[in-house]
Enzyme design. Structure first.
Site, mmCIF file in Angstrom:
data_model
loop_
_atom_site.group_PDB
_atom_site.id
_atom_site.type_symbol
_atom_site.label_atom_id
_atom_site.label_comp_id
_atom_site.label_asym_id
_atom_site.label_seq_id
_atom_site.Cartn_x
_atom_site.Cartn_y
_atom_site.Cartn_z
ATOM 1 N N ASP A 83 1.252 -1.208 -0.167
ATOM 2 C CA ASP A 83 0.209 0.341 -0.089
ATOM 3 C C ASP A 83 0.977 0.925 -0.425
ATOM 4 O OD1 ASP A 83 -2.287 1.679 0.202
ATOM 5 O OD2 ASP A 83 -2.781 1.400 2.425
ATOM 6 N N HIS A 84 0.424 2.553 -1.045
ATOM 7 C CA HIS A 84 1.563 3.539 -0.992
ATOM 8 C C HIS A 84 2.745 3.775 -0.449
ATOM 9 C CE1 HIS A 84 -2.312 6.520 0.222
ATOM 10 N NE2 HIS A 84 -2.399 5.433 1.041
ATOM 11 N N HIS A 177 -7.370 11.434 4.452
ATOM 12 C CA HIS A 177 -6.240 10.097 5.226
ATOM 13 C C HIS A 177 -6.273 10.131 7.053
ATOM 14 C CE1 HIS A 177 -4.916 8.871 1.780
ATOM 15 N NE2 HIS A 177 -4.566 7.537 2.180
ATOM 16 N N HIS A 205 -9.432 6.064 -0.358
ATOM 17 C CA HIS A 205 -8.777 5.669 1.126
ATOM 18 C C HIS A 205 -9.075 6.403 2.314
ATOM 19 C CE1 HIS A 205 -4.527 4.203 -0.863
ATOM 20 N NE2 HIS A 205 -5.648 3.660 -2.269
ATOM 21 N N GLY A 206 -8.949 6.412 2.667
ATOM 22 C CA GLY A 206 -9.245 7.562 4.034
ATOM 23 C C GLY A 206 -10.481 7.473 4.359
ATOM 24 N N SER A 208 -11.930 5.637 6.648
ATOM 25 C CA SER A 208 -11.741 5.659 8.568
ATOM 26 C C SER A 208 -12.731 7.033 8.434
ATOM 27 C CB SER A 208 -10.278 6.025 9.266
ATOM 28 O OG SER A 208 -9.777 4.203 9.454
ATOM 29 N N ASN A 227 -10.579 0.950 1.878
ATOM 30 C CA ASN A 227 -8.786 1.314 2.447
ATOM 31 C C ASN A 227 -9.775 2.005 4.462
ATOM 32 O OD1 ASN A 227 -8.253 -0.303 0.186
ATOM 33 N ND2 ASN A 227 -6.346 1.516 0.179
ATOM 34 N N VAL A 228 -9.329 0.261 4.838
ATOM 35 C CA VAL A 228 -9.350 1.182 6.604
ATOM 36 C C VAL A 228 -7.675 0.957 7.343
ATOM 37 C CG1 VAL A 228 -10.777 0.939 8.984
ATOM 38 C CG2 VAL A 228 -11.898 0.868 6.463
ATOM 39 N N THR A 230 -7.093 3.251 10.092
ATOM 40 C CA THR A 230 -7.484 4.602 11.171
ATOM 41 C C THR A 230 -8.433 4.417 12.025
ATOM 42 O OG1 THR A 230 -5.760 6.551 10.143
ATOM 43 C CG2 THR A 230 -6.857 6.934 12.022
HETATM 44 O O1 G3H Z 1 -4.399 3.215 2.488
HETATM 45 C C1 G3H Z 1 -5.108 2.905 3.469
HETATM 46 C C2 G3H Z 1 -6.089 3.814 3.919
HETATM 47 O O2 G3H Z 1 -6.435 4.445 2.887
HETATM 48 C C3 G3H Z 1 -6.421 4.497 5.077
HETATM 49 O O3 G3H Z 1 -6.309 5.085 5.840
HETATM 50 O O4 G3H Z 1 -5.660 5.278 8.132
HETATM 51 O O5 G3H Z 1 -7.848 7.009 7.297
HETATM 52 O O6 G3H Z 1 -8.634 4.498 7.473
HETATM 53 P P1 G3H Z 1 -7.128 5.585 6.848
HETATM 54 ZN ZN ZN Z 2 -4.495 5.863 1.871
#
Ligand code: G3H
Ligand code: ZN
Length: 278
Positions: A83-84, A177, A205-206, A208, A227-228, A230
């Site tokens: 990831d990333h 994120h 993404h982001g 959470s 994608n989760v 946090t």
């Molecule tokens: O790539 C991972 C995610 O974008 C996680 O994002 O921590 O905001 O859930 P998040």
């Molecule tokens: Zn991400």
């Protein structure tokens, strides 16, 4: 069992479901997420970010091999995903280790450089049977500052996929994120417009920062890979804090890590079912 993310995402998109993709920094998380996916009877993506590799002193192999072993032994389809990744050498190393799903993140680069580099690593991965997710329109919050303002244009997204050949596309539609509260408002009209313009599954993404209802609407509008990270850290850390406060004499990490893992397992199972429309 190990699965191809292209098939899992295509199936989920076809059925109007979300595919859960959860980040790990420790082996225990892979085990807990796999247990939850088996309990739900649903597929799962385990993600290892470049930042997680940095946490492991730059060592990808130990955590990657452990996650691959967990995924291989699972009774449900699972994918291990890098990831990333901004480092092309790390992408190549991941594929050489057996990781079949790579996110190359060039979203911070000038647009022409992002396109050229994404196309280059995508061709390299495709030659080896691996797939690539890229990001267009940088989703905020990677530097710790919550910023949901970025937006991906549908026309630009379609051209980007045509130019690069990527298999999945991460888009900016209102999330950011690392949010520890779930008040982000997604632009579902934009999700639907990008979905109509782009021939590959979309990635959020982001996630959470998005409420359950907001996520259901996003999936119904065409979002597929969710994608989760946090949110699960919030659940884990709250439970560990509570356990340690009530058990000051405990020194065995198994006891407090387990205290955190129990609610995380339940939350992962709940989220997977929710994304699948159950
Ligand atoms: O790539 C991972 C995610 O974008 C996680 O994002 O921590 O905001 O859930 P998040
Ligand atoms: Zn991400």
């Amino acid at each position: 069992m190990l699965a191809d993310i292209r098939k899992l995402a295509a199936d989920a998109a076809h059925e109007g479901k979300g595919l859960g993709a959860f980040n790990i920094v420790m082996l225990e998380q892979a085990e807990v997420f796999a247990d939850a996916a088996e309990a739900a009877g649903l597929p799962l993506v385990i993600q290892i970010s470049q930042n997680a590799v940095k946490y492991h002193g730059g060592r990808l192999a130990p955590i990657a091999k452990a996650a691959l072993a967990v995924a291989e032994a699972a009774k449900v389809p699972m994918v291990v995903h890098l990831d990333h990744a901004e480092d092309l050498d790390l992408c190549r190393q991941a594929v050489d280790l057996g990781i079949t799903s790579i996110m190359y993140d060039g979203s911070h680069l000038p647009d022409d450089v992002n396109r050229a580099t994404t196309a280059e690593i995508t061709a390299w991965c495709h030659e080896r049977g691996a797939s690539v997710e890229a990001e267009l329109g940088e989703v905020g919050g990677k530097n710790g500052v919550h910023d949901p303002s970025a937006r991906t244009s549908p026309e630009d997204a379609a051209q980007f996929v045509a130019d690069t050949g990527v298999d999945l596309l991460a888009v900016a539609v209102g999330s950011s994120h690392a949010m520890t509260t779930r008040g982000a408002v997604l632009d579902t009209e934009l999700i639907a417009a990008i979905k109509a313009a782009v021939p590959v599954p979309l990635v959020l993404h982001g996630s959470s920062g998005v409420s359950d209802e907001g996520m259901r609407a996003a999936i119904e509008s065409g979002m597929t890979k969710i994608n989760v990270s946090t949110h699960l850290n919030v659940v884990f850390t709250a439970a560990v804090r509570e356990f340690l406060a009530a058990n000051e004499q405990v020194v065995d990490p198994r006891k407090y890590v387990q205290a955190g893992n129990v609610p995380v397992r339940a939350e992962v199972e709940r989220l997977l079912r929710w994304y699948a429309g159950e």
